[in-house]
Design a protein around this motif. Structure first.
Motif, PDB file in Angstrom:
ATOM      1  N   HIS A   1      -6.828   8.957  59.878  1.00 48.47           N
ATOM      2  CA  HIS A   1      -5.635   9.016  60.698  1.00 48.47           C
ATOM      3  C   HIS A   1      -5.329   7.672  61.353  1.00 48.47           C
ATOM      4  CE1 HIS A   1      -6.890  13.154  60.090  1.00 48.47           C
ATOM      5  NE2 HIS A   1      -5.629  13.474  60.255  1.00 48.47           N
ATOM      6  N   ARG A   2      -6.369   6.927  61.722  1.00 50.70           N
ATOM      7  CA  ARG A   2      -6.100   5.578  62.235  1.00 50.70           C
ATOM      8  C   ARG A   2      -5.475   4.714  61.144  1.00 50.70           C
ATOM      9  NH1 ARG A   2     -10.540   1.627  65.029  1.00 50.70           N
ATOM     10  NH2 ARG A   2     -11.135   3.586  66.076  1.00 50.70           N
ATOM     11  N   GLY A   3      -5.856   4.989  59.887  1.00 47.72           N
ATOM     12  CA  GLY A   3      -5.245   4.258  58.782  1.00 47.72           C
ATOM     13  C   GLY A   3      -3.740   4.420  58.750  1.00 47.72           C
ATOM     14  N   ASN A   4      -3.245   5.618  59.005  1.00 50.98           N
ATOM     15  CA  ASN A   4      -1.799   5.827  59.076  1.00 50.98           C
ATOM     16  C   ASN A   4      -1.197   5.160  60.307  1.00 50.98           C
ATOM     17  OD1 ASN A   4      -1.260   7.254  56.716  1.00 50.98           O
ATOM     18  ND2 ASN A   4      -1.767   9.226  57.634  1.00 50.98           N
ATOM     19  N   LEU A   5      -1.881   5.270  61.445  1.00 51.10           N
ATOM     20  CA  LEU A   5      -1.372   4.668  62.672  1.00 51.10           C
ATOM     21  C   LEU A   5      -1.228   3.155  62.541  1.00 51.10           C
ATOM     22  CD1 LEU A   5      -3.510   6.648  65.283  1.00 51.10           C
ATOM     23  CD2 LEU A   5      -1.040   6.820  64.985  1.00 51.10           C
ATOM     24  N   LEU A   6      -2.120   2.520  61.771  1.00 46.72           N
ATOM     25  CA  LEU A   6      -2.123   1.058  61.655  1.00 46.72           C
ATOM     26  C   LEU A   6      -1.643   0.568  60.286  1.00 46.72           C
ATOM     27  CD1 LEU A   6      -5.496   0.190  63.449  1.00 46.72           C
ATOM     28  CD2 LEU A   6      -3.188   0.342  64.416  1.00 46.72           C
ATOM     29  N   GLN A   7      -0.980   1.420  59.536  1.00 53.42           N
ATOM     30  CA  GLN A   7      -0.468   1.011  58.232  1.00 53.42           C
ATOM     31  C   GLN A   7       0.678   0.010  58.402  1.00 53.42           C
ATOM     32  OE1 GLN A   7       0.105  -0.002  54.880  1.00 53.42           O
ATOM     33  NE2 GLN A   7      -1.336   1.715  54.791  1.00 53.42           N
ATOM     34  N   LYS A   8       0.492  -1.187  57.851  1.00 55.45           N
ATOM     35  CA  LYS A   8       1.464  -2.266  58.051  1.00 55.45           C
ATOM     36  C   LYS A   8       2.829  -1.953  57.454  1.00 55.45           C
ATOM     37  CE  LYS A   8      -1.964  -5.994  58.192  1.00 55.45           C
ATOM     38  NZ  LYS A   8      -2.433  -7.257  57.551  1.00 55.45           N
ATOM     39  N   ARG A   9       2.849  -1.262  56.308  1.00 56.18           N
ATOM     40  CA  ARG A   9       4.122  -1.073  55.616  1.00 56.18           C
ATOM     41  C   ARG A   9       5.008  -0.012  56.254  1.00 56.18           C
ATOM     42  NH1 ARG A   9       2.835   1.260  49.696  1.00 56.18           N
ATOM     43  NH2 ARG A   9       5.103   1.006  49.560  1.00 56.18           N
ATOM     44  N   PHE A  10       4.449   0.828  57.131  1.00 53.61           N
ATOM     45  CA  PHE A  10       5.273   1.857  57.757  1.00 53.61           C
ATOM     46  C   PHE A  10       6.199   1.243  58.789  1.00 53.61           C
ATOM     47  CE2 PHE A  10       1.800   5.250  56.926  1.00 53.61           C
ATOM     48  CZ  PHE A  10       2.320   5.466  55.655  1.00 53.61           C
ATOM     49  N   ASP A  11       7.455   1.695  58.792  1.00 57.56           N
ATOM     50  CA  ASP A  11       8.428   1.225  59.772  1.00 57.56           C
ATOM     51  C   ASP A  11       9.152   2.367  60.478  1.00 57.56           C
ATOM     52  OD1 ASP A  11       9.806   1.901  57.374  1.00 57.56           O
ATOM     53  OD2 ASP A  11      11.519   0.677  57.989  1.00 57.56           O
ATOM     54  N   ALA A  12       9.004   3.600  59.973  1.00 54.52           N
ATOM     55  CA  ALA A  12       9.715   4.749  60.539  1.00 54.52           C
ATOM     56  C   ALA A  12       8.729   5.834  60.937  1.00 54.52           C
ATOM     57  CB  ALA A  12      10.712   5.302  59.527  1.00 54.52           C
TER      58      ALA A  12
ATOM     59  N   ASP B   1       3.025   3.173  69.431  1.00 53.85           N
ATOM     60  CA  ASP B   1       3.484   1.781  69.409  1.00 53.85           C
ATOM     61  C   ASP B   1       2.517   0.865  70.148  1.00 53.85           C
ATOM     62  OD1 ASP B   1       5.708   2.049  67.825  1.00 53.85           O
ATOM     63  OD2 ASP B   1       7.146   2.136  69.478  1.00 53.85           O
ATOM     64  N   ALA B   2       1.983   1.330  71.267  1.00 57.31           N
ATOM     65  CA  ALA B   2       1.043   0.501  72.026  1.00 57.31           C
ATOM     66  C   ALA B   2      -0.257   0.315  71.248  1.00 57.31           C
ATOM     67  CB  ALA B   2       0.769   1.137  73.387  1.00 57.31           C
TER      68      ALA B   2
ATOM     69  N   ARG C   1      -1.740  -6.086  66.797  1.00 57.94           N
ATOM     70  CA  ARG C   1      -0.707  -7.063  66.439  1.00 57.94           C
ATOM     71  C   ARG C   1       0.203  -6.556  65.315  1.00 57.94           C
ATOM     72  NH1 ARG C   1      -5.334  -9.826  67.606  1.00 57.94           N
ATOM     73  NH2 ARG C   1      -5.198 -11.395  69.240  1.00 57.94           N
ATOM     74  N   LEU C   2       0.536  -5.284  65.379  1.00 55.68           N
ATOM     75  CA  LEU C   2       1.461  -4.693  64.413  1.00 55.68           C
ATOM     76  C   LEU C   2       2.760  -4.329  65.113  1.00 55.68           C
ATOM     77  CD1 LEU C   2      -1.004  -2.302  62.537  1.00 55.68           C
ATOM     78  CD2 LEU C   2      -0.123  -4.515  61.739  1.00 55.68           C
ATOM     79  N   GLY C   3       3.836  -4.266  64.327  1.00 56.73           N
ATOM     80  CA  GLY C   3       5.143  -3.989  64.877  1.00 56.73           C
ATOM     81  C   GLY C   3       5.344  -2.540  65.283  1.00 56.73           C
TER      82      GLY C   3
ATOM     83  N   ALA D   1     -15.172   0.623  61.797  1.00 57.16           N
ATOM     84  CA  ALA D   1     -15.959  -0.296  62.612  1.00 57.16           C
ATOM     85  C   ALA D   1     -15.569  -0.144  64.086  1.00 57.16           C
ATOM     86  CB  ALA D   1     -15.735  -1.728  62.132  1.00 57.16           C
ATOM     87  N   PRO D   2     -16.274  -0.802  65.003  1.00 57.43           N
ATOM     88  CA  PRO D   2     -15.937  -0.667  66.423  1.00 57.43           C
ATOM     89  C   PRO D   2     -14.491  -1.016  66.750  1.00 57.43           C
ATOM     90  CG  PRO D   2     -18.091  -1.668  66.180  1.00 57.43           C
ATOM     91  CD  PRO D   2     -17.512  -1.570  64.800  1.00 57.43           C
ATOM     92  N   GLU D   3     -13.869  -1.872  65.954  1.00 59.01           N
ATOM     93  CA  GLU D   3     -12.452  -2.157  66.152  1.00 59.01           C
ATOM     94  C   GLU D   3     -11.804  -2.394  64.792  1.00 59.01           C
ATOM     95  OE1 GLU D   3     -14.914  -5.572  66.050  1.00 59.01           O
ATOM     96  OE2 GLU D   3     -14.692  -4.364  67.854  1.00 59.01           O
ATOM     97  N   GLY D   4     -10.472  -2.377  64.779  1.00 61.88           N
ATOM     98  CA  GLY D   4      -9.739  -2.615  63.538  1.00 61.88           C
ATOM     99  C   GLY D   4      -9.485  -1.360  62.735  1.00 61.88           C
TER     100      GLY D   4
END
Length: 397
Positions: free
Chosen positions: A363-374, A283-284, A290-292, A198-201
């Motif tokens: 690829h955006r799915g990986n960039l915004l995956q909540k469970r990833f921390d490393a 990170d940005a 709103r993800l870490g 979608a246009p965002e998210g």
């Protein structure tokens, strides 16, 4: 979401600069913003029979499995620009032009030749050599155009290896309209699904059915703006995008190309270290949703760097270019992760790499995956000035 094996499909490989009889010093550099105008087709589908724009070009089109009218129209634009000394299209502009011409092809390759007195046999030999330099399987389709201007002749070609065909899909819609997607595989395919951005998210994987080589899905375009529809198929080389379409909801398609900046690009301003710059952009971008932030892991860096170098050596984008798939490479490094993802891209520079990854649903799915921390980042500079990038994501908790 990361895909099977914790990996995302690769982005289109950006080809080497078009071959030309001009020296590299005389070649015109690519430009992102041009005022060339496009009139969008009402529907996007493939194939579109045809491909030659002059009778003398048919023998060049015949070097491929078949011609395609949309590829031919974009090749004609490319030839005209080169003949008039205008900046060449980059791959983002080629993709935009293909969508405007109603073609859903991914991973296009571009080639051109220019000179005052081009020998026909020599042109065919050079084009054959170019066509033999890549191969993704499927059906090789081409569009070829010849333009004469100011005593110079330009021959331009655009080629794709089609792995699937898209049944007609509208390029405009209204909010709330249900969109039907159907695509047919042209190569052995074990699974296929439809992803929309979608246009965002983050991207959304749509409930799909797959049988007899045909994937079907439907979704509601519930907000205005541009939507990217991607068909993802699991073929011999693993999961990869095979078709893409752009749907404009409650708005008219743009008449001119404008490269959209990705969230996070400004964060790398002034950073001299390439890997650090890419980390700041990632990170940005996550912060914009709103993800870490992600912590850099030295071992993941090593995995990513080795793979970036392997892709450069093979001159091929992929998750396995002879050194194992992402899961095998992570395990070989002695890492035990709950989940992993990988993004790979070859682009003109770091910002364009980040922009291309953000624009891709998988690829955006990986960039915004909540469970990833490393995070691990590998970047290798190509002698032509472009960059090969590998990002490895992990859930280490």
């Amino acid at each position: 979401m990361p895909h099977a094996g914790g990996q995302a499909p690769p982005l289109p490989t950006l080809p080497s600069p078009p071959q030309s009889l001009r020296s590299s010093a005389e070649a015109t550099p690519p430009a992102l913003e041009q005022a060339e105008r496009f009139l969008w087709h009402e529907r996007i589908s493939s194939p579109q029979p045809g491909g030659a724009h002059a009778s003398s070009d048919q023998e060049l089109v015949d070097l491929c499995d078949s011609g395609d009218a949309a590829l031919g129209k974009v090749a004609l634009r490319m030839a005209r620009r080169q003949a008039e000394g205008l900046p060449a299209f980059d791959m983002a502009q080629v993709a935009f032009a293909l969508r405007a011409e109603g073609a859903p092809y991914v991973w296009p390759r571009a080639w051109s030749l220019q000179g005052a007195d081009l020998d026909r046999a020599d042109v065919a030999t050079r084009m054959q050599r170019w066509l033999a330099s890549f191969g993704d399987g499927g059906q090789r389709r081409c569009g070829v155009a010849t333009v004469e201007h100011g005593g110079q002749r330009v021959v331009a070609a655009l080629a794709v290896d089609a792995l699937a065909d898209l049944r007609p899909l509208p390029t405009t819609a209204r909010s709330g309209q249900w969109i039907q997607v159907a695509a047919e595989a042209l190569v052995p395919t074990s699974d296929a699904k439809v992803i929309v951005l979608a246009p965002e998210g983050p991207p959304r994987t749509i409930l799909s059915s797959f049988g007899n080589g045909v994937v079907r899905a439907r979704f509601a375009a519930d907000r205005p703006g541009p939507w990217l529809v991607q068909v993802l198929a699991t073929v011999a080389g693993g999961p990869r995008p095979v078709l893409e379409a752009v749907l404009h909801v409650d708005e008219s398609p743009p008449e001119t190309f404008h490269s959209r900046a990705a969230p996070g690009e400004e964060a790398a301003e002034g950073e001299g270290d390439d890997a650090r710059a890419m980390h700041l952009m990632i990170d940005a971008a996550r912060e914009s949703e709103r993800l870490g932030k992600l912590r850099r892991d030295e071992r993941l860096d090593q995995v990513a760097q080795a793979h970036a170098e392997a892709m450069l050596k093979a001159r091929r984008i992929g998750h396995d270019v002879g050194n194992g798939d992402p899961r095998a490479r992570v395990e070989a490094a002695g890492l035990a992760l709950n989940a992993a993802g990988e993004n790979v891209v070859h682009a003109a520079n770091l910002r364009r790499a980040h922009r291309a990854l953000w624009s891709s649903p998988s690829h955006r799915g990986n960039l915004l995956q909540k469970r990833f921390d490393a995070l691990g980042i590998g970047i290798t500079n190509d002698p032509d000035g472009s960059v090969w990038v590998c990002e490895v994501f992990g859930d280490s908790r």
